[in-house]
Design an enzyme around this catalytic site. Sequence first.
Site, PDB file in Angstrom:
ATOM      1  N   ASP A 106      22.299  20.097  45.324  1.00 51.05           N
ATOM      2  CA  ASP A 106      23.860  19.892  45.558  1.00 51.05           C
ATOM      3  C   ASP A 106      24.497  19.041  44.405  1.00 51.05           C
ATOM      4  OD1 ASP A 106      22.701  20.937  47.788  1.00 51.05           O
ATOM      5  OD2 ASP A 106      23.303  19.332  49.260  1.00 51.05           O
ATOM      6  N   ASP A 192      30.673  21.063  44.476  1.00 56.32           N
ATOM      7  CA  ASP A 192      29.011  20.753  44.525  1.00 56.32           C
ATOM      8  C   ASP A 192      28.261  21.627  43.583  1.00 56.32           C
ATOM      9  OD1 ASP A 192      29.863  18.906  46.497  1.00 56.32           O
ATOM     10  OD2 ASP A 192      28.529  19.931  48.023  1.00 56.32           O
ATOM     11  N   HIS A 243      27.638  25.862  49.675  1.00 54.63           N
ATOM     12  CA  HIS A 243      26.733  26.148  48.802  1.00 54.63           C
ATOM     13  C   HIS A 243      26.177  27.770  48.937  1.00 54.63           C
ATOM     14  CE1 HIS A 243      25.850  21.415  49.494  1.00 54.63           C
ATOM     15  NE2 HIS A 243      26.805  21.738  48.988  1.00 54.63           N
ATOM     16  N   ASP A 245      23.780  29.267  47.893  1.00 61.75           N
ATOM     17  CA  ASP A 245      22.223  29.784  47.901  1.00 61.75           C
ATOM     18  C   ASP A 245      21.625  30.093  49.153  1.00 61.75           C
ATOM     19  OD1 ASP A 245      22.289  26.916  48.414  1.00 61.75           O
ATOM     20  OD2 ASP A 245      20.820  26.244  46.981  1.00 61.75           O
ATOM     21  N   CYS A 351      17.612  24.374  47.873  1.00 59.63           N
ATOM     22  CA  CYS A 351      18.476  23.146  47.732  1.00 59.63           C
ATOM     23  C   CYS A 351      17.579  21.972  47.497  1.00 59.63           C
ATOM     24  CB  CYS A 351      18.911  22.835  49.273  1.00 59.63           C
ATOM     25  SG  CYS A 351      19.961  24.248  50.231  1.00 59.63           S
TER      26      CYS A 351
HETATM   27  N1  ABU Z   1      23.019  23.792  52.072  1.00 64.15           N
HETATM   28  C1  ABU Z   1      22.996  24.962  52.268  1.00 64.15           C
HETATM   29  C2  ABU Z   1      23.675  25.400  53.360  1.00 64.15           C
HETATM   30  C3  ABU Z   1      24.352  26.739  53.674  1.00 64.15           C
HETATM   31  C4  ABU Z   1      24.356  27.456  54.887  1.00 64.15           C
HETATM   32  O1  ABU Z   1      24.617  26.414  55.882  1.00 64.15           O
HETATM   33  O2  ABU Z   1      24.254  28.488  55.141  1.00 64.15           O
END
Ligand code: ABU
Length: 375
Positions: A106, A192, A243, A245, A351
């Site tokens: 992050d 981030d 995020h 990913d 992550c």
């Molecule tokens: N830190 C990734 C969270 C992404 C999501 O909740 O889809």
Amino acid sequence: MIVNSWNEWDPLREIVVGSADGAHFEPTEPGNRPTIRNAPVGTPFPTGPKSPEAIDRANEELAGLVALLESRGITVRRPDPHDFGAPVRTPDFEVPNQYCAVCPRDVMITVGHDIIEAPMSRRARYFEYRPYRRLVYEYWNADPRVTWTTAPKPSMDDDMYRQEFWDWPVEERHRRMHSFEFCITQDEVVFDAADISRFGRDLIVQESMTTNRTGITWLKRHLEPRGFRVHPVHFPLDYFPSHVDCTFVPLRPGLVLTNPERPLLERDARLFHDNDWELVDAPQPTTGNDEMPDFCQSSKWLSMNVLSLSPTTVVCEEQEKPLQDLLDKLDFEVLTVPFRNVFEYGGSLHCATWDIHREGVREDYFPNIAYRPLV
Ligand code: ABU
């Protein structure tokens, strides 16, 4: 070179894996309204330190990942201890405690030989770069070709946030889905690192609750003179994007794992179509959103937060059998580890890591491109 990583899939040689030591519950703040899953509306989110048992369970799974990586000959480094219980007080804000060092992805990103510390978007994460500073100094001292960039810290004062965001009903979010305005305003540089995904010469950056357009402009001005192209990307049906990913996960040249509930905006998808990339939808996760751990603020799509060890080997969460089967059909060697006790700290396998060295050089995976640089 020790620091060398240009994309998300080249053969991995050195990586940082997070740690749950000292983790605290994220405080409620303008950029974050954590809630307990399946609890009556208004139930207060816990405050203070996570329980020693919850920390041990997460650390055990993180240690499992470390053991797997080391068994494949990969060097693993860990963050330093940090007092996440210490309050943060600046001229602009105050929070009672910080969060954790479970998710280095992050805050830290390697772009080639450059280590970039993200400004971050939440107050409780303002000092989250600190557990990694000793490592950064070590890499930086070891090789004069390593560069180290700290993006400008935003004030995180009240004006940086759009507080009404949290109260918009679903219909309002749907109505606004193409405006890409979330809980942060556009006045200061905010991003981030986990909203960025690396494809050699090209990087995509998601506009989200944790990354604004000014942050993307900063990335463009930093990276374009160094020969990179930075592409903002948007997923209009993700009403709480944070995020990239768990939404758009490149696995090898020409192949991205995509989230069937969060299609990429058609305009942004042209880059991939014009360059013959295949976008393959991930299967539904084995848990529904209401079956995720009570204190987890992430979506069920942590299922697709996989870590590539090479263009042919991927680490996947142990219980995500449908995804493992898909990856197998796509000719990957699939390794698995249990990781669900890590979920409540905000992430899964991608992550919880920050790659330092992957073999390989910067390549151009998008030769058919009409790119207009900012500068
Ligand atoms: N830190 C990734 C969270 C992404 C999501 O909740 O889809």
